[in-house]
Write an enzyme that holds these catalytic residues in place. Structure first.
Site, mmCIF file in Angstrom:
data_model
loop_
_atom_site.group_PDB
_atom_site.id
_atom_site.type_symbol
_atom_site.label_atom_id
_atom_site.label_comp_id
_atom_site.label_asym_id
_atom_site.label_seq_id
_atom_site.Cartn_x
_atom_site.Cartn_y
_atom_site.Cartn_z
ATOM 1 C CG ASP A 87 -1.951 1.341 0.959
ATOM 2 O OD1 ASP A 87 -2.312 1.707 0.303
ATOM 3 O OD2 ASP A 87 -1.707 1.779 1.765
ATOM 4 C CB SER A 88 0.090 4.488 -0.399
ATOM 5 O OG SER A 88 -0.627 4.836 0.443
ATOM 6 C CB CYS A 97 -3.089 0.652 -2.724
ATOM 7 S SG CYS A 97 -3.649 2.116 -3.449
ATOM 8 C CD GLU A 156 -0.096 7.067 6.365
ATOM 9 O OE1 GLU A 156 0.833 6.707 6.669
ATOM 10 O OE2 GLU A 156 -0.674 5.957 5.584
ATOM 11 C CB CYS A 160 -9.245 5.012 0.755
ATOM 12 S SG CYS A 160 -8.030 5.332 1.082
ATOM 13 C CG HIS A 169 -5.081 5.072 4.886
ATOM 14 N ND1 HIS A 169 -4.384 4.642 3.495
ATOM 15 C CD2 HIS A 169 -3.981 6.075 4.928
ATOM 16 C CE1 HIS A 169 -3.121 4.841 3.463
ATOM 17 N NE2 HIS A 169 -2.964 5.464 4.522
HETATM 18 N N1 DGL Z 1 -4.422 3.683 1.114
HETATM 19 C C1 DGL Z 1 -4.796 4.114 -0.164
HETATM 20 C C2 DGL Z 1 -5.541 3.768 -0.957
HETATM 21 O O1 DGL Z 1 -6.437 2.585 -0.447
HETATM 22 C C3 DGL Z 1 -4.044 5.495 -0.247
HETATM 23 C C4 DGL Z 1 -3.945 6.514 0.357
HETATM 24 C C5 DGL Z 1 -3.248 7.115 -0.733
HETATM 25 O O2 DGL Z 1 -1.761 7.486 -0.575
HETATM 26 O O3 DGL Z 1 -3.756 8.174 -1.032
HETATM 27 O O4 DGL Z 1 -6.333 4.341 -1.948
#
Ligand code: DGL
Length: 275
Positions: A10-11, A73, A151, A185, A187
């Protein structure tokens, strides 16, 4: 049986929500996780940048001899899914599994999707939902600031700033009367208590990472690829920035107090031939 690890990227921290749900189903699996914490967020970057990052992330995991790669992600799954086509191991993203689960869950055929700006403008979730049932109305809303709040670790269900932000972002989706909301997302599950409270108890939340984890576990079972070794399973974490902040929030994500270690790597050194 296959004792090689599952590779997940993931990012940043978000993909850990998929790791958690995966290990709840198949706890004996070895995991290699990469969080691109030095380059997060992906969701505000151009498609060509995200393609480059995704190829590098995948190349790193392949060097770890993984048996499957999961793009945990929403952004990569939305705009760079094709980068996973020729890896030589099964590749899963989060969009299709989440949409399948949402279509099963909705009763009034109104589904909301929240994700990063890139995910929402790609229309990926809407396309995948309407390819299953074209009569479903889909309302999508970019909630980019949720990524920074997570984050930053502002995930407590009483966090006033996160609650206010959620109220503002989610108002239009409430007004449309959606009965199902995809957390598009990875997150976002970390603030699902807040999102759930704002949306109200009649709205079903679908975690995109969770839906993907279920599909990954099923794939491994169906293809006789589960780890059956009796050795203690290994969980390895890699990041592209210093590990400190990552480790603190990772414990929250994984809901664990046990000691975690993460190593910093230079992700730009991987997948160079493809740039
Ligand atoms: N966790 C990532 C997603 O599902 C992205 C968050 C990001 O890097 O913008 O999109």
């Amino acid at each position: 049986m296959d004792s090689r690890p599952i590779g997940i990227f993931d990012s940043g921290l978000g993909g850990l929500s998929a790791v958690k749900e995966l290990l709840d189903i198949v706890p004996n699996e070895n995991i290699v996780y990469f969080g691109d914490t030095g380059r997060v967020p992906y969701g505000t970057k151009s498609k060509s940048t995200i393609l480059k990052y995704a190829r590098q992330d995948e190349a790193f995991l392949l060097e770890k001899d993984v048996k499957m790669v999961i793009a945990a992600c929403g952004t990569v799954s939305s705009v760079a899914f094709d980068t996973g086509k020729d890896l030589g191991v099964p590749f899963l993203g989060v969009v299709k599994p989440a949409c399948a689960a949402a279509v099963l869950a909705t009763k009034n055929k109104k589904i909301g999707v929240i994700g990063t700006a890139t995910t929402v403008s790609s229309g990926s979730y809407k396309k995948a939902i309407q390819s299953i049932d074209k009569d479903i109305e889909v309302y999508a809303k970019a909630c980019s600031m949720f990524v920074s709040l997570v984050e930053e670790g502002w995930v407590d269900e009483n966090d006033e700033i996160t609650i206010k932000t959620a109220e503002r972002y989610l108002k239009p989706l409430k007004e449309k009367g959606v009965d199902t909301l995809i957390l598009g997302c990875t997150h976002f599950p970390l603030i699902s208590a807040i999102i759930g409270k704002v949306m109200g108890e009649n709205v079903t939340l679908i975690s995109s990472g969770g839906a993907c984890a279920k599909q990954a576990a099923k794939y491994l079972k169906d293809n006789n690829m589960l780890n059956e070794s009796e050795q203690e399973p290994k969980r390895e974490f890699f990041v592209s920035d210093t590990p400190d902040g990552f480790l603190k929030t990772a414990k929250l994500f994984l809901n664990t107090d046990s000691n975690l270690n993460a190593k910093q790597i230079k992700i730009e050194n991987y997948g160079k031939q493809e740039n």
